[in-house]
Design an enzyme around this catalytic site. Structure first.
Site, mmCIF file in Angstrom:
data_model
loop_
_atom_site.group_PDB
_atom_site.id
_atom_site.type_symbol
_atom_site.label_atom_id
_atom_site.label_comp_id
_atom_site.label_asym_id
_atom_site.label_seq_id
_atom_site.Cartn_x
_atom_site.Cartn_y
_atom_site.Cartn_z
ATOM 1 N N LYS A 95 -3.095 -61.058 -10.975
ATOM 2 C CA LYS A 95 -3.583 -61.508 -9.774
ATOM 3 C C LYS A 95 -4.260 -62.931 -9.827
ATOM 4 O O LYS A 95 -5.166 -63.073 -10.741
ATOM 5 C CB LYS A 95 -4.380 -60.325 -9.300
ATOM 6 N N SER A 171 -5.038 -56.305 -1.213
ATOM 7 C CA SER A 171 -4.821 -57.696 -1.666
ATOM 8 C C SER A 171 -4.184 -57.975 -2.805
ATOM 9 O O SER A 171 -3.479 -58.919 -2.992
ATOM 10 C CB SER A 171 -6.144 -58.479 -1.754
ATOM 11 N N SER A 195 -7.995 -52.716 -2.631
ATOM 12 C CA SER A 195 -6.957 -53.590 -3.204
ATOM 13 C C SER A 195 -6.113 -53.367 -4.148
ATOM 14 O O SER A 195 -5.014 -54.088 -4.296
ATOM 15 C CB SER A 195 -7.680 -55.097 -3.327
#
Ligand code: GLN
Length: 530
Positions: A95, A171, A195
């Site tokens: 990420k 996310s 997330s």
């Protein structure tokens, strides 16, 4: 079977045994990315048409050269008969909120579009030390603020591989999409309010949020420091255990990292669930949404198929000898989102103060003076979500306020924690080992369906956020498909540092459903290419 369909554990075993070269594995991963990913997210890119866009867009950037060198190092070790590590030759995506030396770390924000971190996050370093191949950075909601990926300043944002007209969640949506689309078997995400687990559930993969402090936060760009947790996304439970094994442990660079010894998580998977006490709670049956006119909570029930999948899982585990305890009260769950609004916004607004055009990333070229530099850098550098959250955080913590909202929220946070303490108390009324809940109230929503309504978007985390408040470990595992062929996830929660228990329960459930019909269905984004 294609290399990209192998699990991380299978890859590492084959690579160590000399049956598969790390460099061939890397080629396979890159080929899959080329086949399914389409355009990477970029600052000048555009959102695509949900009707016609069939690509996944998980990535923001590739780190191919780095991965190539790592693969060569692994292959050389194997040729020399040396131990190449638990993740030897396993492609991993990161990420884009983790610092990785010699690359740009964007946080999916214009603010950091040119930010080259001078160091590498501890979690990423540990992956590399274990022989992983870091293939690239994946997309996210800007600064991890969101539940759909749509708030990324890097467009096109990621799509759900099961149906590209739907969001992958957020996310860590790029991470979940990359794993579901078989681009990388593992991805490193972060979970502040859900997330990792929410996108993992939306994309039909496994996502593990470890206990707060189990994995170092060093080198992770902070959102809400008292809630943030790095963690693995994978296609099966064993791989999540493997990746946790590699990343867990104390880190002198993060004083909030736990010094407890790291148990053998893979060994924990050998145990069954006989005698395990697993709870179900009516307080996880729906979203409790406060009606701002009446002040009352309205309960919007969890999607029927998700509720059913949770009950079926309980039955499945009971057949394997687990004891199911019904009606465990978790009465403060409904305050999870309101408390999160206060705590996370205040911490975010404080953490984002450092993005001022002086120290990091983006800066306006022609500032008149310091005030002008701050103001215009932040106006132009931040997208709508960071701005909203900074404003709300500043408002809630304003010195002139008579009410100390952070303190109030911290008190309610204590009550949420207390619900779990009572449920897990060894001499208490329930004596649970784990709580079993839905991971999300609905399956993946359509693109643009919720985006723009920040409050509704936040409620996607209703089932996950209390775990962050309490600092507990939780895992989501795939538990079927709904009538639109969108994945369903169920969640196991356990007491502090009992990652072994959630892994064990999830593994037992997973193994008992390996032959289920829904496991044969492939994500839409993969059907055309392979
Ligand atoms: N969706 C939540 C939010 O918007 C959670 C984000 C996260 O866990 N990083 O804040």
């Amino acid at each position: 079977m294609r290399y990209t369909q192998l699990s991380a554990n299978e890859i590492a075993q084959k690579v160590q045994a000399g049956e598969l070269k790390a460099s061939d594995m890397l080629d396979a991963s890159l080929a899959q990315i080329r086949a399914v990913d389409g355009d990477f997210g970029s600052l000048d890119g555009q959102a695509t048409d949900p009707e016609t866009d069939k690509k996944v867009h998980a990535f923001i950037s590739l780190t191919e050269e780095m991965a190539r060198a790592q693969a060569q190092a692994v292959d050389a070790k194997v040729a020399n008969g040396e131990d190449a590590g638990l993740l030897a030759g396993v492609p991993v995506s990161i990420k884009d909120i983790f610092a990785l030396e010699n690359t740009v770390t964007t946080a999916a924000s214009r603010m950091l579009h040119n930010y080259r971190a001078p160091y590498t996050a501890s979690a990423v370093q540990k992956l590399m030390d274990a022989g992983a191949l870091i293939v690239g950075k994946v997309n996210l909601d800007e600064f991890t603020f969101g539940s759909s990926n749509e708030s990324s300043a890097y467009q096109p944002a990621s799509n759900n591989p099961w149906n590209t007209a739907h969001v992958p969640g957020g996310s860590s949506g790029g991470s979940a999409a990359a794993v579901a689309a078989e681009e990388t078997p593992l991805s490193l995400g972060t979970d502040t309010g859900g997330s990792i687990r929410q996108p993992a559930a939306f994309c039909g993969v496994v996502g593990l949020k470890p206990s707060y402090g189990r994995i170092s936060r060093y080198g992770l760009i902070a959102f809400a420091s008292s809630l943030d947790c790095p963690g693995p996304l994978s296609r099966n439970v064993e791989d999540a255990a493997l990746m946790l094994q590699v990343m867990a442990g104390a880190d002198e660079r993060d004083e909030s990292s736990a010094t407890l010894p790291v148990p053998n998580y893979l060994e924990a998977l050998q145990q069954d669930v006989k005698g395990m006490r697993i709870g179900l709670s009516p307080d996880y049956a729906g979203i409790a949404y406060p009606n701002h006119k009446t002040g009352e909570f309205e309960i919007i029930p969890v999607q029927e198929e998700i509720k059913q999948a949770t009950l079926d899982a309980a039955e499945q585990l009971a057949r394997q000898g687990a004891e199911i305890i019904e009606n465990v009260p978790m009465p403060h769950t409904r305050y999870g989102i309101p408390v999160y609004f206060v705590v996370s916004r205040i911490e975010a607004s404080s953490n984002l103060n450092r993005m001022d055009g002086v120290k990091y990333g983006f800066t306006v070229a022609d500032a008149r003076d310091l005030q002008d530099l701050y103001k215009r850098t932040r106006t132009e550098g931040f997208g709508p979500q960071p701005k909203l959250r900074i404003l709300m955080g500043a408002y809630l913590s304003a010195a002139s306020k008579k009410v100390n909202y952070y303190q109030l929220a911290s008190q309610v946070r204590g009550m949420i924690r207390r619900d779990f303490e009572l449920a897990f108390e060894p001499k208490g009324a329930y004596q649970l080992d784990a709580l079993l809940t839905p991971t999300t109230p609905t399956t993946a929503f359509k693109r643009a369906e919720v985006f723009g309504d920040s409050v509704l978007m936040q409620y996607a985390d209703q089932m996950t956020v209390s775990v962050n408040h309490a600092g507990l470990p939780a895992i989501t595992v795939p538990a079927g498909l709904d009538n639109k062929n969108l994945p369903i996830g169920i969640q196991f929660i356990a007491n502090h540092f009992r990652e072994d228990i959630v892994l064990r329960a999830a593994h037992a459930y997973e193994q008992s459903t390996l032959d289920a019909v829904w496991r044969k269905v492939r994500p839409m984004a993969l059907q055309e290419v392979n």
